[in-house]
Design an enzyme around this catalytic site. Structure first.
Site, PDB file in Angstrom:
ATOM      1  N   ASN A   1      53.872  -2.738 104.595  1.00  0.00           N
ATOM      2  CA  ASN A   1      55.047  -2.412 105.390  1.00  0.00           C
ATOM      3  C   ASN A   1      54.672  -1.536 106.587  1.00  0.00           C
ATOM      4  O   ASN A   1      54.809  -1.924 107.747  1.00  0.00           O
ATOM      5  CB  ASN A   1      56.074  -1.709 104.502  1.00  0.00           C
ATOM      6  CG  ASN A   1      57.422  -1.481 105.186  1.00  0.00           C
ATOM      7  OD1 ASN A   1      58.369  -1.111 104.536  1.00  0.00           O
ATOM      8  ND2 ASN A   1      57.542  -1.693 106.477  1.00  0.00           N
ATOM      9  N   SER A   2      54.137  -0.346 106.275  1.00  0.00           N
ATOM     10  CA  SER A   2      53.943   0.656 107.330  1.00  0.00           C
ATOM     11  C   SER A   2      53.018   0.194 108.444  1.00  0.00           C
ATOM     12  O   SER A   2      53.254   0.516 109.614  1.00  0.00           O
ATOM     13  CB  SER A   2      53.382   1.938 106.727  1.00  0.00           C
ATOM     14  OG  SER A   2      54.197   2.384 105.682  1.00  0.00           O
TER      15      SER A   2
ATOM     16  N   GLY B   1      52.231   4.265 102.902  1.00  0.00           N
ATOM     17  CA  GLY B   1      52.485   4.833 104.228  1.00  0.00           C
ATOM     18  C   GLY B   1      51.330   5.624 104.806  1.00  0.00           C
ATOM     19  O   GLY B   1      51.426   6.150 105.903  1.00  0.00           O
TER      20      GLY B   1
ATOM     21  N   LYS C   1      60.160  -6.447  92.372  1.00  0.00           N
ATOM     22  CA  LYS C   1      58.972  -5.603  92.482  1.00  0.00           C
ATOM     23  C   LYS C   1      59.300  -4.228  91.904  1.00  0.00           C
ATOM     24  O   LYS C   1      60.195  -3.520  92.393  1.00  0.00           O
ATOM     25  CB  LYS C   1      58.542  -5.462  93.942  1.00  0.00           C
ATOM     26  CG  LYS C   1      57.279  -4.642  94.042  1.00  0.00           C
ATOM     27  CD  LYS C   1      56.980  -4.162  95.426  1.00  0.00           C
ATOM     28  CE  LYS C   1      56.316  -2.812  95.293  1.00  0.00           C
ATOM     29  NZ  LYS C   1      56.039  -2.177  96.546  1.00  0.00           N
TER      30      LYS C   1
ATOM     31  N   ALA D   1      50.204  -1.491  99.451  1.00  0.00           N
ATOM     32  CA  ALA D   1      50.273  -0.141 100.033  1.00  0.00           C
ATOM     33  C   ALA D   1      48.926   0.372 100.547  1.00  0.00           C
ATOM     34  O   ALA D   1      47.881   0.141  99.956  1.00  0.00           O
ATOM     35  CB  ALA D   1      50.831   0.883  99.045  1.00  0.00           C
ATOM     36  N   GLY D   2      49.019   1.060 101.662  1.00  0.00           N
ATOM     37  CA  GLY D   2      47.873   1.778 102.206  1.00  0.00           C
ATOM     38  C   GLY D   2      47.129   1.057 103.319  1.00  0.00           C
ATOM     39  O   GLY D   2      46.335   1.670 104.022  1.00  0.00           O
TER      40      GLY D   2
HETATM   41  C1  LIG Z   1      57.333  -1.926 101.024  1.00  0.00           C
HETATM   42  C2  LIG Z   1      56.874  -1.650  99.697  1.00  0.00           C
HETATM   43  O1  LIG Z   1      57.332  -2.240  98.804  1.00  0.00           O
HETATM   44  C3  LIG Z   1      55.831  -0.655  99.401  1.00  0.00           C
HETATM   45  O2  LIG Z   1      55.370  -0.461  98.169  1.00  0.00           O
HETATM   46  C4  LIG Z   1      55.113   0.004 100.372  1.00  0.00           C
HETATM   47  O3  LIG Z   1      55.932   0.635 101.257  1.00  0.00           O
HETATM   48  C5  LIG Z   1      53.974  -0.683 101.010  1.00  0.00           C
HETATM   49  O4  LIG Z   1      53.108   0.287 101.417  1.00  0.00           O
HETATM   50  P1  LIG Z   1      52.711   0.509 102.945  1.00  0.00           P
HETATM   51  O5  LIG Z   1      53.970   0.917 103.618  1.00  0.00           O
HETATM   52  O6  LIG Z   1      51.655   1.559 102.880  1.00  0.00           O
HETATM   53  O7  LIG Z   1      52.202  -0.799 103.440  1.00  0.00           O
END
Ligand SMILES: CC(=O)[C@@H](O)[C@H](O)COP(=O)(O)O
Length: 264
Positions: free
Chosen positions: A213-214, A165, A104, A191-192
């Protein structure tokens, strides 16, 4: 149609789960393991510059907990702010993981926004694809950039829902729809996402999968949130496949009278 015969295909590999999850921000490796298990994810992304996957023999190795035999490990270039560092990081991952070539790519613009630097992202994607990597790429929600990355040979386009995040959800669904219209490779929101309903929205829109992730690691109870996300992704995908009813301007009775004796 059921989700059993609806695999996610990335670079020719087939997956049952459409939830991809990260490994950062957890309390410890055990919580990471339990959350991943509860999420049902099959693809787990790992920040090579921040996580030990064999670089330090003296420290706990994440791959001892998240076995590459059970999960597809997706090394990522989090923390890279230029193409050169991102390419070097992918090469290190390939070396540490016996030729593993699915990565990635994320090349970030600045610390405040963690927004992708699309110029450097395009540069790195070009080098990596030529070098034989299968590149899943984190990018902005700009349809032109997304198409350019697909044309370079990236195996998946991953526009942000909102800043990494931030938990702000999907701020520009229109652009993500245009990206899905234009790109043939799988489009994933990366993300988001902040909570389960936002993951479901991404899937209802027709995104092939969601990477997060977050939302899980930052929840009060990460393991319970991981389980909620699994269900949201499945529900969203089912709703997408089922096809939404058309929106109507005015009411339409749930039990219509037409055709009944009373209604004649
Ligand atoms: C874990 C990862 O590869 C990311 O690009 C990212 O951290 C995901 O975003 P969120 O933490 O906002 O879900």
């Amino acid at each position: 149609m059921s989700l059993e015969n609806d695999p996610l295909i990335i670079a020719g590999q087939s997956f049952n789960s459409r939830l991809l999850i990260g490994t950062g921000k957890y309390k410890d490796l055990e919580e990471t393991r339990l959350a991943i298990e509860a999420s049902g994810a099959e693809i787990v992304t790992v920040a090579v510059r921040r996580t030990n996957i064999g670089q330090n023999a003296d420290e706990p190795n994440l791959l001892d907990v998240i076995s590459p035999e059970k999960y597809t490990i997706l090394p990522n270039t989090a923390g890279c702010f230029n193409a050169e560092d991102a390419v070097r990081t992918c090469k290190l991952a390939r070396e540490l993981m016996d030729g593993h070539d699915l990565v990635k790519l994320e090349v970030l613009g600045d610390q405040k926004t963690l927004y992708p630097n699309v110029v450097e992202t395009i540069k790195a994607a070009d080098v990596l694809v030529r070098d034989g990597f299968k590149v899943m790429v984190y990018t902005s929600d700009d349809p032109i950039v997304a198409k350019e990355l697909e044309d370079l040979g990236c195996v998946s386009i991953m526009p942000l829902g909102s800043m990494i995040g931030s938990g702000l959800g999907i701020l520009n669904p229109h652009n993500i729809n245009v990206i899905m219209e234009d790109c043939k490779v799988p489009v994933l929101v990366d993300a988001g996402v902040g909570t389960a309903s936002e993951a479901a929205v991404a899937m209802e829109m027709g995104c092939e999968a969601v990477l997060m992730n977050s939302a899980i690691a930052g929840a009060q109870n990460p393991i319970l949130m991981a389980s909620a996300m699994k269900k949201a992704i499945e529900a969203g995908r089912e709703a997408y496949l089922a096809g939404r009813m058309p929106r109507k301007k005015y009411a339409s009775a749930s039990s219509p009278m037409e055709g009944t004796i009373v209604g004649k």
